[in-house]
Design a protein around this motif. Structure first.
Motif, PDB file in Angstrom:
ATOM      1  N   ILE A  73       4.016  -8.193  -7.377  1.00  0.00           N
ATOM      2  CA  ILE A  73       3.609  -7.606  -6.069  1.00  0.00           C
ATOM      3  C   ILE A  73       2.204  -6.800  -6.535  1.00  0.00           C
ATOM      4  O   ILE A  73       1.985  -6.103  -7.497  1.00  0.00           O
ATOM      5  N   ASP A  74       1.186  -6.993  -5.761  1.00  0.00           N
ATOM      6  CA  ASP A  74      -0.197  -6.595  -5.862  1.00  0.00           C
ATOM      7  C   ASP A  74       0.197  -5.348  -4.956  1.00  0.00           C
ATOM      8  O   ASP A  74       0.389  -5.134  -3.841  1.00  0.00           O
ATOM      9  N   TYR A  75      -0.377  -4.279  -5.471  1.00  0.00           N
ATOM     10  CA  TYR A  75      -0.556  -2.791  -4.728  1.00  0.00           C
ATOM     11  C   TYR A  75      -1.860  -2.193  -4.772  1.00  0.00           C
ATOM     12  O   TYR A  75      -2.428  -2.330  -5.701  1.00  0.00           O
ATOM     13  N   LEU A  76      -2.034  -1.407  -3.683  1.00  0.00           N
ATOM     14  CA  LEU A  76      -3.287  -0.442  -3.569  1.00  0.00           C
ATOM     15  C   LEU A  76      -2.771   0.863  -3.238  1.00  0.00           C
ATOM     16  O   LEU A  76      -1.879   1.093  -2.397  1.00  0.00           O
ATOM     17  N   CYS A  77      -3.785   1.767  -3.840  1.00  0.00           N
ATOM     18  CA  CYS A  77      -3.481   3.121  -3.402  1.00  0.00           C
ATOM     19  C   CYS A  77      -4.198   3.748  -1.876  1.00  0.00           C
ATOM     20  O   CYS A  77      -5.503   3.485  -2.230  1.00  0.00           O
ATOM     21  N   SER A  78      -3.501   4.170  -0.893  1.00  0.00           N
ATOM     22  CA  SER A  78      -4.388   4.813   0.326  1.00  0.00           C
ATOM     23  C   SER A  78      -5.114   5.775  -0.191  1.00  0.00           C
ATOM     24  O   SER A  78      -6.039   6.196   0.447  1.00  0.00           O
ATOM     25  N   ILE A  79      -4.959   6.682  -1.280  1.00  0.00           N
ATOM     26  CA  ILE A  79      -5.605   7.679  -1.525  1.00  0.00           C
ATOM     27  C   ILE A  79      -7.050   7.062  -2.195  1.00  0.00           C
ATOM     28  O   ILE A  79      -8.036   7.629  -1.708  1.00  0.00           O
ATOM     29  N   GLN A  80      -7.151   6.152  -2.901  1.00  0.00           N
ATOM     30  CA  GLN A  80      -8.475   5.366  -3.189  1.00  0.00           C
ATOM     31  C   GLN A  80      -9.003   4.768  -2.188  1.00  0.00           C
ATOM     32  O   GLN A  80     -10.318   4.916  -2.074  1.00  0.00           O
ATOM     33  N   LEU A  81      -8.230   4.364  -1.129  1.00  0.00           N
ATOM     34  CA  LEU A  81      -9.120   3.873   0.118  1.00  0.00           C
ATOM     35  C   LEU A  81      -9.662   4.903   0.824  1.00  0.00           C
ATOM     36  O   LEU A  81     -10.726   4.849   1.394  1.00  0.00           O
ATOM     37  N   ALA A  82      -9.036   5.934   1.061  1.00  0.00           N
ATOM     38  CA  ALA A  82      -9.511   7.203   1.690  1.00  0.00           C
ATOM     39  C   ALA A  82     -10.606   7.915   1.083  1.00  0.00           C
ATOM     40  O   ALA A  82     -11.700   8.274   1.639  1.00  0.00           O
ATOM     41  N   LYS A  83     -10.578   8.029  -0.208  1.00  0.00           N
ATOM     42  CA  LYS A  83     -11.756   8.556  -0.948  1.00  0.00           C
ATOM     43  C   LYS A  83     -12.867   7.534  -0.786  1.00  0.00           C
ATOM     44  O   LYS A  83     -14.270   8.207  -0.605  1.00  0.00           O
ATOM     45  N   LYS A  84     -12.957   6.297  -0.906  1.00  0.00           N
ATOM     46  CA  LYS A  84     -13.862   5.418  -0.524  1.00  0.00           C
ATOM     47  C   LYS A  84     -14.355   5.511   0.583  1.00  0.00           C
ATOM     48  O   LYS A  84     -15.794   5.341   1.092  1.00  0.00           O
TER      49      LYS A  84
ATOM     50  N   VAL B 261       0.845  -1.225  -0.178  1.00  0.00           N
ATOM     51  CA  VAL B 261       0.145  -0.046   0.090  1.00  0.00           C
ATOM     52  C   VAL B 261       0.947   1.347  -0.008  1.00  0.00           C
ATOM     53  O   VAL B 261       1.989   1.452   0.330  1.00  0.00           O
ATOM     54  N   ALA B 262       0.412   2.220  -0.798  1.00  0.00           N
ATOM     55  CA  ALA B 262       1.354   3.387  -0.730  1.00  0.00           C
ATOM     56  C   ALA B 262       0.321   4.655  -1.004  1.00  0.00           C
ATOM     57  O   ALA B 262      -0.616   4.474  -1.710  1.00  0.00           O
ATOM     58  N   HIS B 263       0.786   5.683  -0.481  1.00  0.00           N
ATOM     59  CA  HIS B 263      -0.038   7.050  -0.890  1.00  0.00           C
ATOM     60  C   HIS B 263       0.392   7.672  -2.125  1.00  0.00           C
ATOM     61  O   HIS B 263       1.429   8.179  -2.150  1.00  0.00           O
ATOM     62  N   ASN B 264      -0.632   7.537  -2.934  1.00  0.00           N
ATOM     63  CA  ASN B 264      -0.290   7.884  -4.459  1.00  0.00           C
ATOM     64  C   ASN B 264       0.520   6.855  -4.865  1.00  0.00           C
ATOM     65  O   ASN B 264       1.793   7.123  -5.318  1.00  0.00           O
ATOM     66  N   ALA B 265      -0.019   5.829  -5.113  1.00  0.00           N
ATOM     67  CA  ALA B 265       0.919   4.498  -5.298  1.00  0.00           C
ATOM     68  C   ALA B 265       1.498   4.373  -6.473  1.00  0.00           C
ATOM     69  O   ALA B 265       2.655   3.668  -6.625  1.00  0.00           O
ATOM     70  N   SER B 266       0.784   5.037  -7.763  1.00  0.00           N
ATOM     71  CA  SER B 266       1.536   5.171  -8.871  1.00  0.00           C
ATOM     72  C   SER B 266       2.987   5.660  -9.125  1.00  0.00           C
ATOM     73  O   SER B 266       3.723   5.317  -9.786  1.00  0.00           O
ATOM     74  N   PHE B 267       3.043   6.649  -8.167  1.00  0.00           N
ATOM     75  CA  PHE B 267       4.250   7.194  -7.960  1.00  0.00           C
ATOM     76  C   PHE B 267       5.352   6.316  -7.278  1.00  0.00           C
ATOM     77  O   PHE B 267       6.497   5.742  -7.731  1.00  0.00           O
ATOM     78  N   ASP B 268       4.943   5.699  -6.218  1.00  0.00           N
ATOM     79  CA  ASP B 268       5.903   4.593  -5.315  1.00  0.00           C
ATOM     80  C   ASP B 268       6.305   3.448  -6.218  1.00  0.00           C
ATOM     81  O   ASP B 268       7.252   3.085  -6.366  1.00  0.00           O
ATOM     82  N   ALA B 269       5.161   2.956  -6.848  1.00  0.00           N
ATOM     83  CA  ALA B 269       5.323   1.606  -7.663  1.00  0.00           C
ATOM     84  C   ALA B 269       6.259   2.109  -8.987  1.00  0.00           C
ATOM     85  O   ALA B 269       7.238   1.475  -9.117  1.00  0.00           O
ATOM     86  N   GLY B 270       6.392   3.350  -9.347  1.00  0.00           N
ATOM     87  CA  GLY B 270       6.996   3.828 -10.654  1.00  0.00           C
ATOM     88  C   GLY B 270       8.291   3.908  -9.979  1.00  0.00           C
ATOM     89  O   GLY B 270       9.413   3.683 -10.726  1.00  0.00           O
ATOM     90  N   VAL B 271       8.578   4.434  -8.845  1.00  0.00           N
ATOM     91  CA  VAL B 271      10.092   4.590  -8.333  1.00  0.00           C
ATOM     92  C   VAL B 271      10.423   3.348  -8.265  1.00  0.00           C
ATOM     93  O   VAL B 271      11.753   2.989  -8.447  1.00  0.00           O
ATOM     94  N   LEU B 272       9.760   2.358  -7.643  1.00  0.00           N
ATOM     95  CA  LEU B 272      10.228   1.023  -7.235  1.00  0.00           C
ATOM     96  C   LEU B 272      10.763   0.218  -8.552  1.00  0.00           C
ATOM     97  O   LEU B 272      11.748  -0.163  -8.785  1.00  0.00           O
ATOM     98  N   ARG B 273       9.909   0.456  -9.704  1.00  0.00           N
ATOM     99  CA  ARG B 273      10.118  -0.191 -11.103  1.00  0.00           C
ATOM    100  C   ARG B 273      11.257   0.248 -11.734  1.00  0.00           C
ATOM    101  O   ARG B 273      12.058  -0.018 -12.018  1.00  0.00           O
ATOM    102  N   GLY B 274      11.402   1.757 -11.497  1.00  0.00           N
ATOM    103  CA  GLY B 274      12.553   2.562 -11.994  1.00  0.00           C
ATOM    104  C   GLY B 274      13.662   2.022 -11.394  1.00  0.00           C
ATOM    105  O   GLY B 274      14.978   2.002 -12.128  1.00  0.00           O
ATOM    106  N   CYS B 275      13.934   1.820 -10.052  1.00  0.00           N
ATOM    107  CA  CYS B 275      15.175   1.406  -9.500  1.00  0.00           C
ATOM    108  C   CYS B 275      15.179  -0.032 -10.104  1.00  0.00           C
ATOM    109  O   CYS B 275      16.607  -0.360 -10.071  1.00  0.00           O
ATOM    110  N   LEU B 276      14.572  -0.974  -9.871  1.00  0.00           N
ATOM    111  CA  LEU B 276      14.799  -2.309 -10.340  1.00  0.00           C
ATOM    112  C   LEU B 276      15.194  -2.101 -11.594  1.00  0.00           C
ATOM    113  O   LEU B 276      16.399  -2.978 -12.048  1.00  0.00           O
ATOM    114  N   ASN B 277      14.646  -1.454 -12.607  1.00  0.00           N
ATOM    115  CA  ASN B 277      15.143  -1.538 -14.014  1.00  0.00           C
ATOM    116  C   ASN B 277      16.549  -0.950 -14.023  1.00  0.00           C
ATOM    117  O   ASN B 277      17.285  -1.502 -14.910  1.00  0.00           O
ATOM    118  N   HIS B 278      16.646   0.286 -13.448  1.00  0.00           N
ATOM    119  CA  HIS B 278      18.079   0.783 -13.356  1.00  0.00           C
ATOM    120  C   HIS B 278      19.191  -0.280 -13.218  1.00  0.00           C
ATOM    121  O   HIS B 278      20.059  -0.180 -13.544  1.00  0.00           O
TER     122      HIS B 278
END
Length: 184
Positions: A110-121, A85-102
């Motif tokens: 890994i399944d991930y969920l955005c806590s912003i979406q959880l909060a909005k719900k 779970v990450a807040h604005n998960a697309s950013f954190d997942a992108g950083v994780l992917r970017g680091c792994l690729n680098h």
């Protein structure tokens, strides 16, 4: 609920430039551990002044820090088999992917969920869903834009959201929020 909350801070706008990562582990709906690593990014010693203004991490703070590839296995072991779970998960997942690729490293499933979406719900009446605003709403004090603190607040807000939505297990997360769950 079993999950890990993750947060990255970056040195530049490049997704592989992680300079700090925080991971908060939740088991049986209880926070059991939060760990933070400073990371020497590939851009070292260059840091964008904009990014430094956000998180306050300077090149001097990471000059003796390990690189992402040197800490990834420890991070991955903490996260193993749990929902991320990450807040604005697309950013954190992108950083994780970017680091792994680098570093030419394997991207785990890994399944991930955005806590912003959880909060909005959960609190669909709030005017803002940023981490700072949600923390203030729930009277949680923290050092914003430091990875360990942000990850732990993300975990706390996620736990409150799961409680409000009457979600008590990972299976229920998959059943009730399947459209919101993404794969790394």
């Amino acid at each position: 609920m079993d999950f890990c909350a993750i947060d990255f801070e970056t040195a530049t706008n490049d997704r592989s430039s992680a300079c700090e990562v925080g991971v908060c582990i939740v088991q049986d709906s209880t926070i059991i551990e939060t760990k933070t690593w400073l990371i020497k990014p590939p851009s070292f010693p260059y840091f964008s002044q904009y990014n430094v203004a956000v998180h306050g991490i300077q090149p001097n703070d990471v000059k003796d820090a390990p690189t992402f590839d040197e800490i990834w296995y420890e991070v991955q072991e903490m996260m193993y088999g749990t929902l991320m779970v990450a807040h604005n998960a697309s950013f954190d997942a992108g950083v994780l992917r970017g680091c792994l690729n680098h570093y030419g490293m394997f991207t785990p499933k890994i399944d991930y969920l955005c806590s912003i979406q959880l909060a909005k719900k959960s609190w669909n009446y709030l005017p803002k869903y940023g981490l700072k605003h949600l923390a203030e709403y729930h009277q949680i004090k923290f050092n914003h834009h430091r990875a360990g603190d942000d990850a732990e607040v993300c975990a706390k807000i996620s736990l409150l959201a799961f409680e409000k939505l009457f979600i008590t297990s990972n299976e229920e997360v998959h059943e009730n929020l399947k459209l919101k769950i993404k794969k790394l």
